[in-house]
Every structure is written in C-alpha cells, then in structure tokens.
Design an enzyme around this catalytic site. Structure first.
Site: not given
Lengths: 148, 148, 148, 148
Positions: C19-20
């Site tokens: 994920d980011s």
C-alpha cells in the site's frame, strides 16, 4: 477518561469482496474495519494523509484478533463500529464489530465478526514509535462523534 | 529488431482470487499479468525496486485492453505469458495471455484471457515520462529468456 | 499425538500486495497465510475443491490473532510457515509465521508476523460444523511433509 | 433509442486501494467501476443477486479497454460515471470515467481514467449467453436515473 463515542460506518458488499465459497473473503473484513477507522479519524477532524504531512506520522496495525461468527454475502448492507478502548502514548486499541444491517430481529444474531485492533503511531520515515500528537489525543479523549 | 523471447509464468488460483460467481474476479487477472511482467523483468536481470533506486524510474500501466474468454476457477493452475511487442523511447507494449495449464487438448480452448498492456517509464518523483535506461532497452531487445 | 511436520511456503511480494505506506497492506498477510495452508493441504494429499466435492465440506477461518513485527516490502522474498497445533473433531488450529528469507543474521529479526488461526470444518451447504473426514484427520496426524 | 441517463457514484480511496508507488493500484480502478455499475443497476430497480435468483442470470465482464491518465491517491474523493452505450440481446456496453471530485478547475484534468466495458448476460449454471430479461431491457432503455 472520556473517549470519543462509538462510531458506525455503513458498507455495501460488492463482488470484489466475496470468494467462491459464496461469502466475504475473511481477510476483506479487515479492509472494512480499516475503512471505518479512517472515517472515524475524519469525523474527529483528522485526515490520515495530513497527519503524515503535518506530523510525519503513520498509524499502522500492530496486532489484531478477530472472530468470525456469521458470514456476510454479496449485496449485504453491513455496518462497522469503531470504539476506542485504550489510548496510550504511542498506541491505541479499538473494539470493532461488523453488524448485519438487515437483521432487525435477534440482536445477538446481528454480529458477523468482532475484533480488537491495536494501532501504533510510527515515525513515517524511521518506522519507529512516535508519540501521538497532542491535538489528536485531545480530540480522541474529548471529541464528540455524531452519527448523522 | 530482436526482442526478448516469450516468457511464461505459472500461477495457482487461491480463494482470494475468486468471487461468489465461482470464478476468478475479473480485475484479478490484471494482478496475475503484472506478476508475470515483474518476473519477466527479473529474468532479464532487472529488479523493479532497483530500477527505481538506481535510475529513479517507475514502470506504470497507462492503457490496457483485455478480453475474457473462459473463466479460471479455484485451484486451477494457469500460466501467464509475456511478450514484448513494441519498445519505444519511454514506453513498452506487451501481449499477454492467460492459459489453462491442465487443458492439453484443443489449443484454442486453452486461452482464458488475452490482453494488450501499455507501460510507461516515468520519473518516480515527477510522474512524467522519462526515457527507458539504455541498459534495460538493450536487454529487452537482445536478451534471451530461458523458460527453465 | 503425532502431527504433520512444519511446512514452509515461499511467496514473492508484488505491487498488488503493498500500500502507499510503502509496505505490505496488513490484511494481505492473511492471504499469504491462506495460500500456505492450501499448499499444506495439497502436500498432505488433499485438494480443497475435491474435499468439497467428495465430502461436501468447506474449511473456513473462524478466528485468528496476528501480531505484526516487521513489515515486508515490494519484491521481498518471504516464507510462510504452517504448523498444526490442535486437531479437534470439526476444527483445527494453526501457528503460522511469516519469515524474511533474505535476513540470514539474527534469527529473532526474521519473523515479520506471527498468527494463530482457527479453522472450522463446515457443511458446504448448511454452513454448520461437520466432522473432519477420517482420511484427512489421519493424514494430518501421521502424515509426513517433506519440504523439498 | 432512449437509454438510461448518465449515472455517478462517489468513492473514497482507502489504503487498501493504493500500492507502494503511492497511487491507486491499476487493477483496483476496475473494482471501482464495477461498484458503480452495481449501483447503477440498483438505481434502475435491480439487485444483481435477485436477478440471479429470479432469472438465473449472471452479468459478467467479457472485455474491457481502459486508459489511465492521472493517478488517484490515498484519501482522494473520486466519482465513477456509468453510461450505457449499447444494449444487445445478451450483452451491454458501458462507457465509464473516473473523475477527480476535488479538481474543479480545468475539466480536462478531471478525468483520471476512462474505460469501455462489455458485459455479457450468462446463464448462471451453464455459463453460456442468455437473453437479458425484458423487464431489465425496458428499464435500461427507458429508465430515468436521478442522481440525488
């Protein structure tokens, strides 16, 4: 200690959430719970991306336990609850349930799964514990959440 | 122009990949295709995280078209092919198929889905086109891939 | 009671898993653990889809607790362990770790996350507990797993 | 031929949707588009699970082409449009855009990605084409969608 009131977030189950067993894939309930926690923070006045920019912090899950009681299915309308149960210096704990919105009868049959989630506040670069910003702590302890 | 030979990457279908329709969820075939492209780069001698560190580039999907012919199911063994069809200055195009490994009979019935994928080479910070590093270009054009 | 030996399953981290925050999204470790359990069953001689067809059973996660110690990142090679810790009439418990394959030094720093997973054997139609088939029980208790 | 009016569905980007490149993982835009199509059907008066029960049909994606123009990021508010462009006997085509809700300025900069999606109506058991039920056809052709 006062804590922010219990918060509820509605979610619709789409095909992407289910598996070939015909029900929601077990790991996806964790996504639902994180969506609800993100919305809980927003309701308290905090955007997670702004917390990163402003304070250089990330809030990450460090532990969780979950029990699955009744499966959610495609198209179900469910509600995810968020309740802060412990607020430490650099960590928080939540109790979260997933509730069947369309089961109005027996309250005990409404809970689909139930979890305890522990979150750590980390320095976004060093990935090491960092105190939760005061402003956030204050809001969590005294903030009022209106489930409109 | 010589191009790297066709490459094949085997994948097993797990519950996480399926939906309540009983087959692989359509968006998940795109994940399978990206896994195969990552392995294709590795086979050519490049790690995507090292390309980012060394050259400051990201390779991102800018367009794709895909047709779904036959569904993959839980537990299926499938194979994803990777074939570079065009190499530009800052972009590449691939033809990728997903093949049913256990269908040995009619070759035409083996293809489950088929896609054209366009990749751009971007500056990792500016998110703007940046030329593909020469070393990578050379390897793609002349590299030999042995599907051992 | 003899139980099947500890089993290890290697997994590569792809973009889809991250994920980011720059690391593997927490819910995705549960997918990795289920992949490893599916492969553990296969190693014992059982295919989950055949168990459904032959015995009309589904094996579903009913509870799990997990702690996240060190994050996995894009391109990491990790190993997921599977160890049966309890075998009941219609349920099983597993201890599963995710291990950093490339961290050869301090053994204590190799564990990325650690979980206890409880599985129930359910009737595939009624979604109610159903005894684990004898043949499966026997294989779990006495089966030998060779991690070749 | 009259067709149902253009429909818009708002979506919030969560961590689960992003990857370590810092933006939404490309395959996840397809999930967003399917959520919007499910809501479009609901707005027309049809629940996909009821269509399966009542008519024995599944609506599945058979082809799509998509171009990615500008990335969506964590916490972004986006809007997914749904526009039926062709209605056949056993298939439908849609034009779908993903729009940046917070970019009020240059209209051309609002589109994040744009897709054409082809859906087939299949017999839920045989997985072969089956005519779209008349009631559904009528609603799609003459239905009014109010984006309240």
């Amino acid at each position: 200690m006062n804590k922010a009131e219990k918060f509820f977030w509605p979610i619709r189950v789409y095909y992407e959430d289910t598996d070939s067993g015909g029900v929601v894939y077990h790991a996806n309930y964790l996504k639902f719970m994180e969506r609800a926690r993100s919305e809980w923070f927003r309701k308290l006045g905090f955007e997670l991306d702004q917390l990163k920019q402003e304070y250089g912090i990330l809030l990450v899950v460090t532990a969780l336990s979950i029990s699955f009681t009744r499966p959610a299915k495609f198209n179900n309308e469910i509600v995810v609850s968020v309740e802060a149960t412990e607020i430490g210096k650099a960590s928080m704990s939540f109790k979260q349930d997933i509730i069947d919105k369309n089961n109005d009868g027996d309250k005990n049959k409404q809970i689909m799964c139930s979890a305890k989630v522990k979150i750590a506040c980390l320095d976004a670069n060093a990935f090491k514990p960092k105190p939760i910003p005061k402003k956030v702590l204050e809001e969590i302890k005294h903030g009022r959440i209106s489930n409109s």
